[in-house]
Design a protein around this motif. Structure first.
Motif, PDB file in Angstrom:
ATOM      1  N   UNK A 153      28.392  38.417  40.660  1.00 30.08           N
ATOM      2  CA  UNK A 153      29.529  38.667  39.765  1.00 30.08           C
ATOM      3  C   UNK A 153      29.065  39.044  38.364  1.00 30.08           C
ATOM      4  N   UNK A 154      28.039  38.366  37.862  1.00 37.99           N
ATOM      5  CA  UNK A 154      27.519  38.707  36.533  1.00 37.99           C
ATOM      6  C   UNK A 154      26.987  40.133  36.511  1.00 37.99           C
ATOM      7  N   UNK A 181      31.963  27.413  34.647  1.00 33.42           N
ATOM      8  CA  UNK A 181      31.795  26.095  35.263  1.00 33.42           C
ATOM      9  C   UNK A 181      30.853  26.176  36.463  1.00 33.42           C
ATOM     10  N   UNK A 182      31.006  27.213  37.279  1.00 29.79           N
ATOM     11  CA  UNK A 182      30.124  27.394  38.432  1.00 29.79           C
ATOM     12  C   UNK A 182      28.685  27.589  37.987  1.00 29.79           C
ATOM     13  N   UNK A 183      28.495  28.336  36.909  1.00 26.03           N
ATOM     14  CA  UNK A 183      27.158  28.551  36.372  1.00 26.03           C
ATOM     15  C   UNK A 183      26.523  27.222  35.969  1.00 26.03           C
ATOM     16  N   UNK A 184      27.267  26.384  35.269  1.00 26.43           N
ATOM     17  CA  UNK A 184      26.732  25.088  34.849  1.00 26.43           C
ATOM     18  C   UNK A 184      26.441  24.186  36.051  1.00 26.43           C
ATOM     19  N   UNK A 189      39.803  35.564  43.269  1.00 20.97           N
ATOM     20  CA  UNK A 189      38.383  35.463  42.935  1.00 20.97           C
ATOM     21  C   UNK A 189      37.824  34.053  43.130  1.00 20.97           C
ATOM     22  N   UNK A 190      38.616  33.033  42.780  1.00 19.21           N
ATOM     23  CA  UNK A 190      38.146  31.660  42.955  1.00 19.21           C
ATOM     24  C   UNK A 190      37.980  31.326  44.429  1.00 19.21           C
ATOM     25  N   UNK A 249      31.422  38.506  50.001  1.00 15.95           N
ATOM     26  CA  UNK A 249      32.107  38.434  48.714  1.00 15.95           C
ATOM     27  C   UNK A 249      32.574  39.822  48.272  1.00 15.95           C
ATOM     28  N   UNK A 250      31.716  40.810  48.445  1.00 20.11           N
ATOM     29  CA  UNK A 250      32.105  42.180  48.088  1.00 20.11           C
ATOM     30  C   UNK A 250      33.264  42.663  48.952  1.00 20.11           C
ATOM     31  N   UNK A 251      33.249  42.284  50.227  1.00 16.63           N
ATOM     32  CA  UNK A 251      34.362  42.642  51.106  1.00 16.63           C
ATOM     33  C   UNK A 251      35.643  41.972  50.616  1.00 16.63           C
TER      34      UNK A 251
END
Length: 204
Positions: free
Chosen positions: A110-111, A6-9, A174-175, A164-166
């Motif tokens: 993330x990808x 959904x985030x990608x779209x 994750x969300x 984000x990595x932290x």
């Protein structure tokens, strides 16, 4: 439909609108195909460059027709709502670009992680995902790419990606991690514009 899909779209839609508005700002009202292609290239540019670097095939927008459907719908919305956006928002292109880089930095990161790259490479690939669509857009409409803007642009993306990595290392949901990190990128960028933040110049 996962949060990442959904985030990608959403990111594709935001960047497609950004590209279309950029073309429309150049008075390309009589070349709607041109407006569509600038929106299309802006939307898929960064993700395609990232996937090519990672040798991730098939590339998402080639495999899944929903990406093209979202891009077409977003360009149509940009064209028909341009007068409202230009009137209601002082700088709509800036707004959509800022939202786009926040979402796409974290999504691209993330990808990259899913494919097994190391954490630092994933950060760089996330930044590439966020920036290259805008570079293509600005080049196509004969503008100086926004990454060369004097206000901070790459730095907010790097900051959000590292945060984000932290968050991942601390096992944050994750969300929540996605929303907070993307939001920080967008807020950082807007504050940089508002207060004219920039890094020290390299002296001649």
């Amino acid at each position: 439909m996962t949060i990442w899909y959904l985030t990608d779209l959403i990111g594709v839609s935001v960047f497609a609108i950004s590209g279309a508005l950029s073309a429309l700002s150049k008075k390309m009202y009589h070349d709607l195909i041109g407006v569509f292609f600038i929106g299309f290239l802006t939307a898929i540019g960064g993700g395609t460059v990232r996937d090519v670097i990672m040798n991730a095939h098939p590339i998402a927008w080639i495999r899944d027709p929903n990406y093209l459907i979202v891009i077409i719908a977003s360009v149509i919305i940009a064209v028909f709502c341009r007068k409202w956006w230009m009137g209601a928002l002082q700088r709509p292109l800036l707004l959509f670009d800022t939202i786009g880089i926040g979402l796409y930095t974290i999504l691209g990161l993330q990808k990259a992680l899913i494919t097994g790259v190391n954490d630092w490479a994933a950060i760089l690939l996330g930044v590439i995902s966020a920036l290259f669509g805008g570079v293509i857009r600005d080049t196509m409409v004969n503008d100086l790419p926004i990454i060369f803007d004097r206000q901070l642009y790459v730095t907010p993306c790097l900051t959000g990606a590292i945060l984000y990595q932290l968050g991942r290392s601390l096992d944050i949901n994750s969300t929540l991690n996605l929303l907070v990190s993307a939001g920080i990128i967008a807020l950082f960028r807007l504050l940089a514009i508002r207060y004219d933040w920039s890094l020290p110049r390299i002296q001649d």
